[in-house]
Enzyme design. Structure first.
Site, PDB file in Angstrom:
ATOM      1  CE  LYS A  36      -5.004  10.005  18.885  1.00  0.00           C
ATOM      2  NZ  LYS A  36      -6.146  10.909  18.603  1.00  0.00           N
ATOM      3  CG  ASP A  65      -8.025  11.895  23.671  1.00  0.00           C
ATOM      4  OD1 ASP A  65      -7.708  12.461  24.745  1.00  0.00           O
ATOM      5  OD2 ASP A  65      -9.090  11.267  23.547  1.00  0.00           O
TER       6      ASP A  65
END
Length: 216
Positions: free
Chosen positions: A120, A138
């Site tokens: 991420k 997320d």
């Protein structure tokens, strides 16, 4: 969602916010990497308060290393997990200097090899600092992908892969920012504000709240 619906979904978000970007404050790729590292399980607002003080003093790998563990902690101790984050950031700075000439690498493999940098974080840096059309999933984007029907998936990687596959090419570069901001401020986890959502009519969510609560 079908192809046309997905295009409508993104087109409306784009019209609402033509030039979206991260809410983390930064001016260089290294500052962005630092801010994203610090943002795990913390708010962007909280990170910005800390980096507002930190970056004028140290905003390069060498500068951060010069602070040492205790010195760095003194600037970021208002952020959750600050001790482990300080350790990871210092180790990252060492690797940047030893392996990359003090520069933030532009490839995923090198980024993910840095301490504390997962997929991420790498996606955020690649997309926001270097203009690579990636999507960092997320909790907001994971929820949005499943709730709206845009990109259902059992885990964040499945949602990421689906988003990369179904997002129209013209929207791919900014998709991450549109989705995270929409999930953060409109399509909220507990009480989505469907009454002011620009894509509520193309969203598959069955429990829409089309009337605001009293006083809104």
């Amino acid at each position: 969602m079908n192809k046309q619906t997905r295009h409508t979904f993104y087109a409306r978000l784009a019209e609402l916010d033509p030039n979206p970007t991260t809410e983390l404050n930064y001016s260089t790729p290294f500052e962005l990497l630092t801010a994203v590292l610090l943002s795990a399980q913390a708010t962007d607002v909280g990170v910005n308060k800390a980096t507002k003080i930190l970056f004028p003093v140290a905003n390069t790998p060498a500068g951060i290393l010069a602070l040492g563990q205790e010195g760095l902690e003194s600037y970021i101790n208002t952020i959750g997990l600050y001790r482990s984050k300080a350790k990871h950031l210092l180790e990252t700075c060492r690797m940047l200097l030893e392996l990359h000439g003090g520069e933030v690498p532009r490839d995923r493999e090198s980024l993910e090899a840095l301490p504390g940098v997962g997929r991420k974080t790498a996606n955020v840096v690649l997309n926001t600092a270097f203009g690579v059309p990636t999507i960092a999933v997320d909790t907001h984007i994971f929820r949005l992908g499943n709730r709206t029907g845009l990109a259902p998936g059992k885990d964040v990687r499945a949602v990421e892969d689906k988003l990369l596959k179904v997002t129209p090419a013209e929207f791919l570069l900014n998709a991450h920012h549109w989705l995270i901001l929409h999930g953060r401020y409109v399509c909220k986890a507990r009480k989505p504000e469907c009454w002011r959502c620009v894509v509520n009519d193309v969203c598959d969510y069955r429990s829409k709240t089309m009337t605001p609560p009293p006083g809104r």
